[in-house]
Design an enzyme around this catalytic site. Sequence first.
Site, PDB file in Angstrom:
ATOM      1  N   SER A  55      42.276  47.166  24.079  1.00 49.27           N
ATOM      2  CA  SER A  55      43.340  46.905  25.048  1.00 49.27           C
ATOM      3  C   SER A  55      44.578  46.431  24.294  1.00 49.27           C
ATOM      4  CB  SER A  55      42.863  45.826  26.027  1.00 49.27           C
ATOM      5  OG  SER A  55      43.964  45.081  26.495  1.00 49.27           O
ATOM      6  N   TYR A  67      34.386  30.257  45.241  1.00 52.47           N
ATOM      7  CA  TYR A  67      34.285  31.486  46.047  1.00 52.47           C
ATOM      8  C   TYR A  67      32.873  31.599  46.631  1.00 52.47           C
ATOM      9  CZ  TYR A  67      34.989  36.520  47.023  1.00 52.47           C
ATOM     10  OH  TYR A  67      35.106  37.752  47.610  1.00 52.47           O
ATOM     11  N   GLY A  69      45.686  36.837  35.428  1.00 49.50           N
ATOM     12  CA  GLY A  69      45.355  35.605  36.160  1.00 49.50           C
ATOM     13  C   GLY A  69      46.164  35.412  37.429  1.00 49.50           C
ATOM     14  N   GLY A 111      45.748  37.168  40.274  1.00 47.15           N
ATOM     15  CA  GLY A 111      45.019  37.531  41.495  1.00 47.15           C
ATOM     16  C   GLY A 111      45.459  38.856  42.076  1.00 47.15           C
ATOM     17  N   ASP A 116      39.237  44.737  46.936  1.00 48.82           N
ATOM     18  CA  ASP A 116      40.046  45.043  45.753  1.00 48.82           C
ATOM     19  C   ASP A 116      39.824  46.482  45.295  1.00 48.82           C
ATOM     20  OD1 ASP A 116      40.562  42.390  46.044  1.00 48.82           O
ATOM     21  OD2 ASP A 116      39.501  41.747  44.250  1.00 48.82           O
TER      22      ASP A 116
HETATM   23  C1  GLA Z   1      38.923  38.316  45.682  1.00 50.16           C
HETATM   24  C2  GLA Z   1      37.730  39.211  45.976  1.00 50.16           C
HETATM   25  C3  GLA Z   1      37.954  40.019  47.260  1.00 50.16           C
HETATM   26  C4  GLA Z   1      38.358  39.116  48.418  1.00 50.16           C
HETATM   27  C5  GLA Z   1      39.486  38.158  48.001  1.00 50.16           C
HETATM   28  C6  GLA Z   1      39.811  37.154  49.059  1.00 50.16           C
HETATM   29  O1  GLA Z   1      40.052  39.072  45.386  1.00 50.16           O
HETATM   30  O2  GLA Z   1      37.515  40.101  44.905  1.00 50.16           O
HETATM   31  O3  GLA Z   1      36.787  40.753  47.572  1.00 50.16           O
HETATM   32  O4  GLA Z   1      37.252  38.392  48.914  1.00 50.16           O
HETATM   33  O5  GLA Z   1      39.183  37.478  46.806  1.00 50.16           O
HETATM   34  O6  GLA Z   1      40.321  37.764  50.192  1.00 50.16           O
END
Ligand code: GLA
Length: 380
Positions: free
Chosen positions: A66, A220, A121, A123, A171
């Site tokens: 990478s 989570y 990082g 999100g 995602d």
């Molecule tokens: C992360 C997870 C998703 C979802 C979000 C919160 O991105 O990978 O599947 O749960 O958090 O909405």
Amino acid sequence: MPLKGIRTAFFDRYGHEPQVIAISPGRVNLIGEHTDYNDGFVFPAAIDRGMLVAASVHEPDTLTHSVQMGDGHPFGVSKATPGFTSSWSKYPAGMGWAISRYTEQQLPNLAAVVDSNIPIGSGVSSSAALELAFGVIWSHLAKLALQNRELAKLGQVCENQFVGVNSGIMDQMACALGKEGHAIFLDTRTLEIEYVHVPEGLSVVLCDTKKERALTSSAYNERRSQCEEACEIMQVPKLRDADEHMLYVAKPKMPDVVYRRAKHVITENRRCLLFKDALATGDLSEIGALMKASHNSLRYNYEVSCDELDAMAAAAWGAPGCIGARMTGAGFGGACVALVKTDQVHEFTEAVLNLYSLATGRHGEAMSCHIVDGSRILEA
Ligand code: GLA
């Protein structure tokens, strides 16, 4: 991300041209947060911050490099098993593992170079983008003709069973099935999607707190079990099947924290449905109110925000041209997403960063993003 750059990087490393180049976008989620593992609704969009991967068949092992993260741990695609490495190459290895188990085909090993402009990082799903880019490459080189929807599900298998993160499907579906100019309304129970055009004159701005996400996977998983506890008390299979009346009736039997988690999910599903209508009709004040309510519910009920995300959201709400803003993704750091009047993006970004740094003493970053198509082969 210039194609020429990745071709050159590949040539410099391996001494020949790549057979294939794929792209996979990252994503923002406009609304519908922490609802996907509750069989609920989400509303993401693929953005022009993504990954390019150049690759060729290479035996006997897969070599990955990478531009941003350096060399990945080499692996044999038919040999790597869950937990084999902590290196970033666990994502391509896990994708190869998931695809070969699903198709019962042996995949070729690869030499690959990855170039990304996804902020790390923040999100915005760099891991899903990586999984999907390798997914389309393997599907192409092994002539598997897998649909992006199948690859999205295999990306989740990789994440859950190989990498060991218990995430939902949002995602991977967003990266795989993005459509230029459109947000993706996704029912995570049926996996039906509806593309909703983002009104002309509105821009998506990613407001990165530059606070790296922390404790994400333990917190989570804790949220997931609290949702399951709420389901047991209300005797429903998933929180998707509960409504506010059922929650009200069950409240005396619920620990307060479980009640608040369930309240977030149930109200967030409703907000997501309302948001779809508001976006389709261009009801800007409703869009703004729903995004703010979502942020506050994530802050107070779901408790996945942090001081930096709260400061960024408040800065966005007070900045010129802002229609709506909220934290996006799992939380505990990362970024807010804002919908901003396109002709005021410049004033917005200047104001939001100033307000954020006055409130926190930190330097954030604001990026105006285009909504783009999902993962695909660019050159073969
Ligand atoms: C992360 C997870 C998703 C979802 C979000 C919160 O991105 O990978 O599947 O749960 O958090 O909405």
